[in-house]
Write an enzyme that holds these catalytic residues in place. Structure first.
Site, PDB file in Angstrom:
ATOM      1  N   ASP A  16       0.591  -1.550   0.659  1.00  0.00           N
ATOM      2  CA  ASP A  16      -0.227  -0.029   0.470  1.00  0.00           C
ATOM      3  C   ASP A  16       0.913   1.028   0.155  1.00  0.00           C
ATOM      4  OD1 ASP A  16      -2.505  -1.151  -0.363  1.00  0.00           O
ATOM      5  OD2 ASP A  16      -2.684  -0.748   2.259  1.00  0.00           O
ATOM      6  N   ARG A  95       0.663   5.837  17.175  1.00  0.00           N
ATOM      7  CA  ARG A  95       0.413   6.534  15.302  1.00  0.00           C
ATOM      8  C   ARG A  95       0.559   8.266  15.910  1.00  0.00           C
ATOM      9  NH1 ARG A  95       0.922   3.050  13.260  1.00  0.00           N
ATOM     10  NH2 ARG A  95      -0.356   1.437  13.237  1.00  0.00           N
ATOM     11  N   ASP A 124      -6.824   5.139  13.378  1.00  0.00           N
ATOM     12  CA  ASP A 124      -5.616   5.061  12.834  1.00  0.00           C
ATOM     13  C   ASP A 124      -5.421   6.627  11.947  1.00  0.00           C
ATOM     14  OD1 ASP A 124      -4.313   2.937  14.205  1.00  0.00           O
ATOM     15  OD2 ASP A 124      -3.901   1.909  12.865  1.00  0.00           O
ATOM     16  N   SER A 175      -4.801  -8.344   8.740  1.00  0.00           N
ATOM     17  CA  SER A 175      -3.724  -7.281   9.363  1.00  0.00           C
ATOM     18  C   SER A 175      -2.898  -6.717  10.410  1.00  0.00           C
ATOM     19  CB  SER A 175      -4.862  -6.000   8.722  1.00  0.00           C
ATOM     20  OG  SER A 175      -4.469  -4.932   9.387  1.00  0.00           O
TER      21      SER A 175
HETATM   22  N1  ARG Z   1      -8.117  -1.816  16.466  1.00  0.00           N
HETATM   23  C1  ARG Z   1      -6.596  -1.237  17.257  1.00  0.00           C
HETATM   24  C2  ARG Z   1      -6.423  -0.245  17.168  1.00  0.00           C
HETATM   25  O1  ARG Z   1      -7.226   0.492  16.272  1.00  0.00           O
HETATM   26  C3  ARG Z   1      -5.388  -2.349  16.321  1.00  0.00           C
HETATM   27  C4  ARG Z   1      -5.207  -0.868  14.726  1.00  0.00           C
HETATM   28  C5  ARG Z   1      -4.747  -2.385  14.001  1.00  0.00           C
HETATM   29  N2  ARG Z   1      -3.949  -1.873  12.741  1.00  0.00           N
HETATM   30  C6  ARG Z   1      -3.583  -2.820  11.857  1.00  0.00           C
HETATM   31  N3  ARG Z   1      -3.628  -2.196  10.593  1.00  0.00           N
HETATM   32  N4  ARG Z   1      -4.060  -3.939  12.111  1.00  0.00           N
HETATM   33  O2  ARG Z   1      -5.832   0.809  18.211  1.00  0.00           O
END
Ligand code: ARG
Length: 410
Positions: A16, A95, A124, A175
């Site tokens: 990506d 993040r 995110d 993922s």
């Molecule tokens: N649900 C979690 C959060 O929002 C994990 C996010 C994980 N990201 C991923 N690209 N798998 O913090």
């Protein structure tokens, strides 16, 4: 196409964000990539080379592990932060760190924009954008993966056309987002909450069923709320977390499987493995019960819920979060000592603790000899404590009569 200026892209090295490079160039940007090492498995040199091969004019790689621990993980640990009481926020915490570095590089490079590879369904994107704007309100944020509307096949076709290497290995059905504080696993079969997470979803932890039959007991030393030693040996934050991930992971500690309420309005099934985080949060919380007064503990536990929500929802750089940090730092001044934790078949159980600041006093708590508690003062205390109840009963009839009536004895 008009030239828009430089842009700094958060680059993972995956398909990506690699495809995002030529795509952003087509929108008129010169693309500089920024890759953060937060403890995920990554081939740093290979990632840099891939960014350049995909068309970036410059590729930054930064080892942010120490900053991640000192500025983000440790704050979160002091707050015992767990979103919805369960998720140690491993992904969420990285993040604001990444956003802050994107902004920093953008400012140094004279870039007008930053970009990330998040989709439009998660938090995110929210965290990176809100945090970046908090640090530089004028920065433009691009989200190519959210905007390009490619199907998987179209994306691969586009990648081939632009000479971007397509991963040859069969891609994972999940993922994954990984760092020192834990590993988040989403998608694939996990999207059905009835399906048990298969063993191939996990990497940092063994199934508790397969964990050794012998427990391992460790001692974690804390100084003002932060872990500073393991089994008596002083350690840096990064090294301590790495080691705990290994030891606790081997004992099957830290697997989490939950239905999580996303910021974007729907529920999702999330699987995590956070062996070090789960062990440390449990130990830290226990040490607080030994060293903090009841009222402080109670107020702190309420703020911890808010703290986790602020972190989850992208408000890391916010006035409320700063104010709670100040409160928490004040409370942590006395949270020092050693916590003994037994790791055994998926459990991290606190089995002992001591502190120079312990508010626990054996001479007050003991039922055997040496008891210093003034039993006589209990009499007066009970009279005053029970006075409102006694008065109510005198006014409205005896409770015992009401109970007899309720259970049909009258
Ligand atoms: N649900 C979690 C959060 O929002 C994990 C996010 C994980 N990201 C991923 N690209 N798998 O913090």
């Amino acid at each position: 196409m008009t030239y828009k200026g430089k842009l700094v892209l958060a680059y993972s090295g995956g398909l990506d964000t690699s495809v995002a490079i030529p795509w952003l160039k087509e929108q008129g940007y010169e693309v500089i990539t920024f890759t953060a090492d937060v403890g995920q498995p990554i081939d740093l040199e290979g990632t840099k080379a891939k960014a350049i091969k995909s068309g970036a004019s410059k590729a930054y790689i930064a080892d942010l592990r120490e900053e991640f621990v000192e500025e983000f993980v440790w704050r979160s640990l002091k707050a015992n932060a767990m979103y919805q009481g369960t998720y140690p926020l491993n992904s969420a915490l990285s993040r604001p760190l990444i956003a802050s570095h994107l902004v920093k590089v953008a400012e140094e490079e004279g870039a007008v924009a930053i970009a990330h590879g998040c989709t439009g369904k998660g938090q995110d994107q929210v965290r990176i954008e809100v945090c970046a704007k908090a640090l530089n309100p004028d920065i433009v944020v691009e989200a190519p993966v959210r905007d390009w509307h490619f199907s998987r096949d179209e994306e691969i076709e586009y990648a081939e056309k632009h000479g971007i290497p397509i991963p040859v290995t069969k891609s994972s059905p999940y993922s994954i987002d990984e760092n020192l504080w834990g590993r988040s696993i989403e998608c694939g079969i996990l999207e059905d909450p009835w399906e048990e997470a298969p063993s191939d979803a996990f990497k940092m932890t063994v199934d508790p069923w397969d964990a050794p039959d012998e427990p391992v007991t460790i001692e974690i030393g804390f100084e003002k709320g932060l872990p500073v030693s393991l089994n008596g040996k002083p350690m840096s934050g990064v090294a301590l977390i790495e080691m705990l991930n290994q030891i606790a992971g081997k004992a099957g500690v830290g697997r989490i499987d939950m239905i999580e309420d996303r910021l974007v309005g729907f529920k999702s099934r999330e699987v995590y493995e956070c062996p070090g985080a789960v062990t440390l949060i449990g130990a830290h919380k226990a040490l607080e019960t030994l060293t903090l007064p009841k009222e402080v503990l109670k107020a702190k536990r309420e703020l911890e819920v808010k703290y986790a929500e602020l972190t989850y929802e992208g408000y890391w750089f916010s006035p409320l979060k700063d104010a709670i940090d100040a409160f928490i730092d004040k409370t942590q001044e006395v949270v020092s000592g050693v916590v003994k934790v037994r790791l055994f078949k998926g459990q991290a159980m606190v089995v002992g603790m001591k502190s120079p600041n312990a508010l626990y006093r054996e001479d007050l708590a003991t039922y055997s000899h040496g008891d210093k508690f003034d039993h006589k003062s209990a009499v007066g205390f009970i009279t005053v404590w029970g006075l409102p109840i006694k008065t109510w009963s005198q006014m409205h009839g005896k409770k015992s009569d009401q109970v007899s009536k309720a259970i049909g004895m009258e």
